[in-house]
Design a protein around this motif. Structure first.
Motif, mmCIF file in Angstrom:
data_model
loop_
_atom_site.group_PDB
_atom_site.id
_atom_site.type_symbol
_atom_site.label_atom_id
_atom_site.label_comp_id
_atom_site.label_asym_id
_atom_site.label_seq_id
_atom_site.Cartn_x
_atom_site.Cartn_y
_atom_site.Cartn_z
ATOM 1 N N ILE A 299 7.404 7.498 2.340
ATOM 2 C CA ILE A 299 6.188 6.814 2.745
ATOM 3 C C ILE A 299 5.641 7.527 3.977
ATOM 4 C CG2 ILE A 299 7.337 5.102 4.218
ATOM 5 C CD1 ILE A 299 4.462 4.303 1.837
ATOM 6 N N SER A 301 2.838 7.207 7.026
ATOM 7 C CA SER A 301 2.067 6.136 7.666
ATOM 8 C C SER A 301 1.657 6.537 9.070
ATOM 9 C CB SER A 301 2.881 4.838 7.715
ATOM 10 O OG SER A 301 4.034 5.012 8.517
ATOM 11 N N THR A 302 0.587 5.896 9.526
ATOM 12 C CA THR A 302 0.129 6.104 10.901
ATOM 13 C C THR A 302 -0.719 4.915 11.332
ATOM 14 O OG1 THR A 302 -1.047 7.605 12.413
ATOM 15 C CG2 THR A 302 -1.983 7.316 10.222
ATOM 16 N N ARG A 317 -1.567 4.739 5.117
ATOM 17 C CA ARG A 317 -0.278 5.080 4.526
ATOM 18 C C ARG A 317 -0.482 5.616 3.116
ATOM 19 N NH1 ARG A 317 1.740 -0.989 4.170
ATOM 20 N NH2 ARG A 317 0.327 -1.746 2.568
ATOM 21 N N LEU A 332 -4.147 9.700 2.977
ATOM 22 C CA LEU A 332 -3.708 8.420 3.534
ATOM 23 C C LEU A 332 -4.873 7.438 3.497
ATOM 24 C CD1 LEU A 332 -1.395 10.265 4.528
ATOM 25 C CD2 LEU A 332 -1.291 8.836 6.579
ATOM 26 N N ASP A 367 7.158 -1.285 2.919
ATOM 27 C CA ASP A 367 6.483 -0.093 3.434
ATOM 28 C C ASP A 367 5.570 -0.407 4.616
ATOM 29 O OD1 ASP A 367 7.699 1.421 1.477
ATOM 30 O OD2 ASP A 367 6.026 1.219 0.077
ATOM 31 N N SER A 368 5.447 -1.670 4.960
ATOM 32 C CA SER A 368 4.567 -2.073 6.069
ATOM 33 C C SER A 368 5.379 -2.268 7.344
ATOM 34 C CB SER A 368 3.830 -3.367 5.708
ATOM 35 O OG SER A 368 2.993 -3.171 4.585
#
Length: 538
Positions: A299, A301-302, A317, A332, A367-368
């Motif tokens: 995954i 993410s930013t 993400r 993303l 994934d959060s």
């Protein structure tokens, strides 16, 4: 000779002044005595000034016999261990017969019999697709089990539903392959295992496989083949073929970041055991790349903050499956984060200030990110959130409980808030009119059950209020106390042999529901109960 007699008489007098515990340690399968076993007697009764427990150590002779004289009277746990026999597995109860509880009075003589279960072995080779040995590979024997807080001391209380209610694979032993690709995992408790192999090259491996299966891709590794280990048994010639996984690159972009700097995290999906890899980019950079990425699920993410208003943020993400080639053109997806305001209040006085609290929400989507906000002195807080479902896990207050949690005008009895469909301030009311339940747990013989796990499960109108779940252990007298309980209906359970995380799993409890004790707790009330320990046989 006279001196020896005097010493013997003095020893007998000393023994007569205290307590004596003796016993025998034997093989649980053959019944043969075990010599040179270490026997530990752990005191459960506090004495002296300041109060403390007394512990003793002994060793068995050729007949498996041990004797501990001149002990301080009291209650003790007696445990034995020796190489080649099962030691207690963290998170699991003792093997039957491996531990005994005794009470030795002044001048008393207690006798115990302990049995140890022999361990088993898994051995074999690690080879590549050409049948050549692979050296330096780490092989782990895995078992499915509940996570558990194995260090919960008597009297300590845990709150809410932790991750312990989920089963997952855990390593029980391991070995490293030698120059011939051979490995040998010893000291395994009898049971069913799966093998996992990974090259020892840091956090991420460059090849992985499951035993006794065709050479799989990474995604097929979730279907392990079971291996049954028996007492004193050895599973030989378990050959594991591995396919080298070559590293590749991930390239992509974040559309219009409009931020002076930000970081992109690359993490293996569902695995938080190691630190993520990070890459940072400047103001005008929208493109990014990661090199040396091994096959697997990831995954990206930013979180991007508005430089003009740090309270405003964007979250981006993307999921990536790395198989056998570079992954190009990853974009993303940017999602605006909502700003939620809220407050924490109490219906009575608290012993500490609101400014010492944090509000924390765990995401349903693994994934959060977890959301955290510091509470101000006036009880208010501001929290940037994703439009997703979250579970409120904090604040946890030692002398209060979640009395009411509302999002706007909607009550949230299960502490779950869906920011995609709910609006309004998040208001948390803490209740201080706490009740207390205390009591004793007894076994089938009517004796106090030491170190039994007691779980208090919300029922009736508050069923599903996981924030009101409590659990603790009994002390040396089989007693327990849960001092901060919200008024309402509950079911109390006491477990003698269940895997320590299992009673927190609703599916596990279904079979034993009728053995639970229904209790109604009144505001500021105290209830005394007697529980009968549940034996699951597992």
């Amino acid at each position: 000779m006279k001196r020896m007699l005097l010493v013997l008489v003095a020893a007998l007098r000393l023994a007569a002044q205290g307590a004596v515990v003796e016993g025998r340690v034997a093989d649980a399968v053959t019944g043969r005595p075990i010599r040179n076993a270490e026997v530990i007697l752990r005191g459960l009764t506090r004495s002296g000034d300041p109060p403390d427990t007394d512990n003793y150590v002994a060793e068995t002779d050729a007949n498996g016999h041990f004797l501990v004289p001149a002990m301080v009277p009291g209650k003790y746990e007696v445990m034995a261990s020796r190489n080649g026999y099962v030691r207690r597995i963290p998170g699991r109860p003792w093997e039957p017969g491996a531990m005994a509880q005794v009470t030795a009075g002044e001048g008393g003589h207690a006798v115990v019999a302990l049995k140890l279960v022999p361990t088993g072995v898994i051995s074999g080779r690690i080879v590549n697709l050409n049948g050549e040995p692979v050296a330096g590979a780490t092989v782990e024997a895995m078992q499915e089990a509940y996570e558990s807080n194995d260090s919960l001391a008597a009297g300590a209380v845990w709150w809410g539903l932790p991750a312990a209610a989920r089963r997952q694979l855990q390593a029980r032993g391991g070995a490293t392959s030698d120059d011939r690709g051979e490995y040998r995992i010893f000291g395994l408790a009898p049971g069913r295992y799966s093998l996992r192999v990974a090259e020892s090259r840091g956090i991420q491996s460059n090849f992985q496989a499951w035993a006794n299966m065709p050479v799989p891709t990474f995604r097929e590794m979730l279907y392990p083949a079971p291996l049954e280990v028996t007492p004193s048994g050895e599973l030989r010639n378990v050959e594991i073929r591995v396919r080298p996984d070559l590293p590749h690159a991930i390239r992509g972009s974040v559309p219009s970041p409009h931020a002076p700097d930000f970081s992109i995290a690359l993490e293996r999906r569902g695995d938080s055991s190691g630190p993520p890899a990070f890459a940072s980019y400047g103001t005008t950079e929208e493109n990014f790349f990661f090199e040396g990425v091994l096959p697997g699920s990831y995954i990206l993410s930013t979180t991007i903050h508005d430089p003009a208003d740090r309270a405003r943020a964007l979250f981006a993400r993307a999921a990536v499956e790395m198989v056998d080639r570079d992954v190009e053109g990853v974009t993303l997806q940017v999602v605006p984060m909502k700003t939620v305001t809220g407050s924490v209040s109490a219906d009575g006085p608290l012993a500490f200030k609101f400014s010492n609290m944090n509000v924390e929400l765990d995401p349903d989507n693994p994934d959060s990110p977890t959301l955290t906000a510091r509470v101000a002195a006036d009880g208010t807080f501001t929290l940037p959130v994703l439009p997703e479902s979250y579970l409120l896990t904090r604040p946890r207050i030692a002398a209060a409980y979640f009395k009411s949690v509302k999002m706007g005008d909607r009550e949230l009895p299960d502490l779950r808030v869906d920011f995609a469909h709910m609006n309004g301030p998040l208001r948390i009311l803490l209740g201080t009119d706490v009740a207390k339940v205390e009591g004793v747990v007894k076994d089938a013989g009517g004796n106090p059950a030491v170190a039994a796990r007691v779980t208090l499960i919300p029922a009736g109108a508050q069923k599903g209020w996981n924030g009101r779940l409590r659990f603790t252990n009994t002390d040396e007298d089989g007693k327990f106390a849960l001092p901060v309980v919200a008024p309402g209906e509950y079911k109390l359970f006491a477990w003698l042999d269940a895997e320590l995380g299992a009673p927190l799993d609703p599916e596990f409890r279904k079979k034993y529901d009728e053995q639970g004790l229904a209790v109604q707790m009144e505001a500021k009330g105290v209830k005394a109960v007697e529980l009968h320990g549940i034996v699951t046989g597992k």
